[in-house]
Design a protein around this motif. Structure first.
Motif, PDB file in Angstrom:
ATOM      1  N   LYS A 118       0.735  -0.926  -0.328  1.00  0.00           N
ATOM      2  CA  LYS A 118      -0.455  -0.172  -0.146  1.00  0.00           C
ATOM      3  C   LYS A 118       0.856   1.197  -0.377  1.00  0.00           C
ATOM      4  O   LYS A 118       0.585   1.993  -1.053  1.00  0.00           O
ATOM      5  N   THR A 122       0.664   3.731  -2.693  1.00  0.00           N
ATOM      6  CA  THR A 122       0.442   5.203  -3.014  1.00  0.00           C
ATOM      7  C   THR A 122       1.522   6.296  -3.476  1.00  0.00           C
ATOM      8  O   THR A 122       1.297   7.472  -4.577  1.00  0.00           O
ATOM      9  N   SER A 143     -13.578  14.415  -9.371  1.00  0.00           N
ATOM     10  CA  SER A 143     -13.180  13.262  -8.226  1.00  0.00           C
ATOM     11  C   SER A 143     -11.705  12.968  -8.662  1.00  0.00           C
ATOM     12  O   SER A 143     -11.917  12.447  -7.347  1.00  0.00           O
ATOM     13  N   GLU A 219      -9.188   5.706  -5.797  1.00  0.00           N
ATOM     14  CA  GLU A 219     -10.450   6.045  -5.081  1.00  0.00           C
ATOM     15  C   GLU A 219     -11.755   5.590  -5.873  1.00  0.00           C
ATOM     16  O   GLU A 219     -12.744   5.099  -5.440  1.00  0.00           O
ATOM     17  N   LEU A 220     -11.147   5.975  -6.938  1.00  0.00           N
ATOM     18  CA  LEU A 220     -12.442   5.178  -8.175  1.00  0.00           C
ATOM     19  C   LEU A 220     -11.628   4.575  -8.807  1.00  0.00           C
ATOM     20  O   LEU A 220     -12.538   3.743  -9.419  1.00  0.00           O
ATOM     21  N   GLY A 223      -9.637   0.804  -4.638  1.00  0.00           N
ATOM     22  CA  GLY A 223      -8.991   1.106  -3.283  1.00  0.00           C
ATOM     23  C   GLY A 223      -7.769   0.311  -2.485  1.00  0.00           C
ATOM     24  O   GLY A 223      -7.081  -0.096  -3.293  1.00  0.00           O
ATOM     25  N   ASP A 224      -8.060  -0.505  -1.457  1.00  0.00           N
ATOM     26  CA  ASP A 224      -7.397  -1.254  -0.582  1.00  0.00           C
ATOM     27  C   ASP A 224      -7.495  -2.362  -0.861  1.00  0.00           C
ATOM     28  O   ASP A 224      -6.781  -3.455  -0.037  1.00  0.00           O
ATOM     29  N   ALA A 239      -3.896  -0.128  -3.197  1.00  0.00           N
ATOM     30  CA  ALA A 239      -3.788   1.155  -3.415  1.00  0.00           C
ATOM     31  C   ALA A 239      -3.032   1.428  -4.977  1.00  0.00           C
ATOM     32  O   ALA A 239      -2.188   2.826  -4.943  1.00  0.00           O
ATOM     33  N   THR A 241      -3.215   2.945  -8.753  1.00  0.00           N
ATOM     34  CA  THR A 241      -3.585   3.833  -9.964  1.00  0.00           C
ATOM     35  C   THR A 241      -3.509   3.202 -10.734  1.00  0.00           C
ATOM     36  O   THR A 241      -2.678   1.942 -11.300  1.00  0.00           O
TER      37      THR A 241
END
Length: 273
Positions: A118, A122, A143, A219-220, A223-224, A239, A241
């Motif tokens: 994570k 991130t 967003s 978050e879109l 997530g985790d 996390a 992208t």
């Protein structure tokens, strides 16, 4: 976690027993390695037992790899066979205590691995999105979705309630591919309100015939959560992208849509929530 460990070990033992693996080994004359004797499958009962073992093996292999567990196969086989003959070298209490400690260790290792992944993902995602935002034509929505329209397409834009027909490529920030409709040789069909938020928002930004690049923050996306890789594809870690290039081929139900509708042969678990 403890129940998973126990089920995995039991499943692996059953697999090995059903497929005829026992304490007997045949030595390889050219090396010191030993190879389990293969069984000969002829009767329906043997086929059924072997198929059951194969099914257990698939389950076992997936769970062991997911938890990065590599048990010593020789001892695993011996543990099953000796216990089955009421000749276990460990008492029931010993087994329970060992598996409890084993499960706790695996759980701690899994948590540490999750936190490490994570943190790294991130940082990598933040850096990638910062650099991508500097490219020509890149825009950012409220967003946090980053997008770059490669081709506008027609005036017919999908809505959240539409089902879209698309070709797409999904990669991680390091360029590794985790999903691709191109590789399957057919477009994918998705209800736009049943996919990750970055897709729901992003695909509405182009018209039919258009193409867009989406850089989706965690978050879109997922997530985790983590998703295992499939075949030669990379898995998705916590996390992450995600980067997509998507062609909007059509909208299901449009009379003027010349695209042949096709539902992927396999479930699109990397695109759908």
């Amino acid at each position: 976690m403890k129940s998973l460990i126990k089920m995995t070990l039991v499943s692996s033992a059953i697999v090995l027993a059903l497929t005829g693996c026992d304490d007997k080994k045949s030595a390889d004359t050219n090396s010191s390695t030993t190879v389990a004797n293969k069984v000969t499958i002829s009767t329906d009962a043997q086929k059924e037992a072997y198929a059951l073992g194969s099914s257990f093996a698939t389950y076992m292999k997936s769970n062991l790899e997911q938890n990065e567990i590599k048990p010593d196969q020789e001892y695993l086989i011996s543990g099953f066979n000796e216990t089955f003959r009421d000749a276990s070298q460990l008492s029931k209490d010993d087994v329970k205590n060992i598996l409890d400690a084993f499960g706790k260790r695996i759980q701690e290792e899994s948590k540490a691995r999750f936190e490490k992944e994570k943190t790294e993902n991130t940082a990598a995602g933040d850096k990638f999105r910062t650099e991508f935002a500097k490219q020509d034509g890149v825009q950012k929505t409220k967003s946090g979705l980053l997008y770059q329209i490669i081709k506008e397409g027609s005036d017919r834009h999908p809505t959240e309630q539409d089902t879209v027909i698309v070709h797409y490529l999904g990669t991680l920030t390091d360029g590794r591919k985790f999903d691709s409709s191109y590789d399957r040789g057919e477009p994918a069909t998705f209800p736009l309100n049943a996919v990750i938020k970055g897709w729901t928002e992003g695909i509405q930004l182009i018209g039919v015939g258009g193409k867009i690049k989406l850089v989706v923050p965690p978050e879109l996306a997922y997530g985790d959560q983590s998703l295992p890789g499939q075949q030669d594809k990379a898995g998705i870690q916590p996390a992450s992208t995600l980067v997509f290039e998507v062609e909007l081929l059509g909208i299901d139900g449009d009379k003027n849509d010349n695209t042949q509708e096709s539902t992927p042969a396999q479930n699109q678990e990397h695109a759908a929530e």
